[in-house]
Write a protein that holds these residues in place. Sequence first.
Motif, PDB file in Angstrom:
ATOM      1  N   ARG A   1      37.353  42.841  25.350  1.00  0.00           N
ATOM      2  CA  ARG A   1      36.345  42.684  26.064  1.00  0.00           C
ATOM      3  C   ARG A   1      36.528  42.039  27.482  1.00  0.00           C
ATOM      4  NH1 ARG A   1      31.058  41.756  24.498  1.00  0.00           N
ATOM      5  NH2 ARG A   1      29.818  39.754  25.246  1.00  0.00           N
ATOM      6  N   ALA A   2      37.466  41.162  27.532  1.00  0.00           N
ATOM      7  CA  ALA A   2      38.022  40.496  28.778  1.00  0.00           C
ATOM      8  C   ALA A   2      38.485  41.747  29.794  1.00  0.00           C
ATOM      9  CB  ALA A   2      39.055  39.578  28.432  1.00  0.00           C
TER      10      ALA A   2
ATOM     11  N   THR B   1      35.216  43.350  30.891  1.00  0.00           N
ATOM     12  CA  THR B   1      34.808  42.369  31.943  1.00  0.00           C
ATOM     13  C   THR B   1      35.440  42.606  33.192  1.00  0.00           C
ATOM     14  OG1 THR B   1      34.174  41.108  30.099  1.00  0.00           O
ATOM     15  CG2 THR B   1      34.196  39.932  32.437  1.00  0.00           C
TER      16      THR B   1
ATOM     17  N   GLU C   1      33.541  43.840  36.539  1.00  0.00           N
ATOM     18  CA  GLU C   1      33.467  42.653  37.893  1.00  0.00           C
ATOM     19  C   GLU C   1      33.809  43.794  38.999  1.00  0.00           C
ATOM     20  OE1 GLU C   1      34.939  38.538  36.074  1.00  0.00           O
ATOM     21  OE2 GLU C   1      36.406  39.973  36.825  1.00  0.00           O
TER      22      GLU C   1
ATOM     23  N   ARG D   1      25.802  45.940  28.020  1.00  0.00           N
ATOM     24  CA  ARG D   1      26.225  44.606  28.271  1.00  0.00           C
ATOM     25  C   ARG D   1      27.089  44.092  26.726  1.00  0.00           C
ATOM     26  NH1 ARG D   1      23.205  41.419  31.891  1.00  0.00           N
ATOM     27  NH2 ARG D   1      23.329  42.874  33.735  1.00  0.00           N
TER      28      ARG D   1
ATOM     29  N   ASP E   1      31.634  40.581  29.072  1.00  0.00           N
ATOM     30  CA  ASP E   1      30.702  39.230  28.945  1.00  0.00           C
ATOM     31  C   ASP E   1      30.225  38.946  30.371  1.00  0.00           C
ATOM     32  OD1 ASP E   1      30.023  36.516  28.348  1.00  0.00           O
ATOM     33  OD2 ASP E   1      32.028  36.340  27.464  1.00  0.00           O
TER      34      ASP E   1
ATOM     35  N   THR F   1      27.805  36.750  31.013  1.00  0.00           N
ATOM     36  CA  THR F   1      27.458  35.160  31.250  1.00  0.00           C
ATOM     37  C   THR F   1      28.768  34.650  31.724  1.00  0.00           C
ATOM     38  OG1 THR F   1      27.658  35.131  28.846  1.00  0.00           O
ATOM     39  CG2 THR F   1      25.554  35.486  29.677  1.00  0.00           C
ATOM     40  N   ALA F   2      29.820  34.890  31.209  1.00  0.00           N
ATOM     41  CA  ALA F   2      31.008  34.210  31.547  1.00  0.00           C
ATOM     42  C   ALA F   2      31.818  34.470  32.833  1.00  0.00           C
ATOM     43  CB  ALA F   2      32.049  34.478  30.188  1.00  0.00           C
ATOM     44  N   SER F   3      31.197  35.562  33.564  1.00  0.00           N
ATOM     45  CA  SER F   3      31.834  35.932  34.716  1.00  0.00           C
ATOM     46  C   SER F   3      31.076  35.529  36.040  1.00  0.00           C
ATOM     47  CB  SER F   3      31.994  37.499  34.805  1.00  0.00           C
ATOM     48  OG  SER F   3      32.216  38.042  35.972  1.00  0.00           O
ATOM     49  N   PRO F   4      31.507  34.606  36.489  1.00  0.00           N
ATOM     50  CA  PRO F   4      30.522  34.269  37.902  1.00  0.00           C
ATOM     51  C   PRO F   4      30.475  35.442  38.926  1.00  0.00           C
ATOM     52  CG  PRO F   4      32.341  32.347  37.345  1.00  0.00           C
ATOM     53  CD  PRO F   4      32.575  33.732  36.573  1.00  0.00           C
TER      54      PRO F   4
END
Length: 217
Positions: free
Chosen positions: A61-62, A65, A69, A118, A122, A124-127
């Motif tokens: 998942r990371a 993400t 990004e 989605r 993740d 929500t965890a990524s600004p």
Amino acid sequence: MLRSPCTPPRPYHHGNLRQALIEATLTLAEETGIEQVSLREVAKRVGVSSGAPFRHFADKRALMTAIAEEATRQLRLMVERDQHACSGTAADRLKALGHSFLAWATGHPTQFRLVSNRALFDFTASPSLAGHFAVVRELTVQLVEQAQREGALPISQPAAELALALRGSAYGLARMAVDGQLPQWHVAPSDQAATLRRSLDLIVDAMTRATPSTPRP
């Protein structure tokens, strides 16, 4: 030659492992589908141990993400570049914005599929993800508001809802292209990009022509 047990292990050497893992993931996703990608297979493709990816990513998942990004950063840069090159009315710039999105989605179908799901990353965890999305969304709303002031779009409808309708139209066209549905509509591969742009322009034109040309005071 066997290494002496007293000899310290060789330091790990691999250029930019993080980027290599991302590129291998995209290659595998294009071959098997993004949902089928595993960290073990990615590590094998890069030529490192199965534990090496965890030096950069806590889990799949990371990793996904990080790819999302980069994908949304590319979209934002494309949008900003094309907007800078576009002069004209707000409606013209809305068309250009839609064209940017279509070009990005069809030019990077694997990333588009990832960002569209989605559950795979993740958000929500990524600004940075939230930031890139916010820039494109706010630009869309701002252009709609400008088009309303110019009398091209109805002031009776909230700008956010009109922006959502336009984004949904662009997304739907992109999804049809990426999912391979355009041949069913007799669109030749060589004419796909132009057809998508024309179709989006028709939607924007239909929305603007249905609006009396009375700018907001």
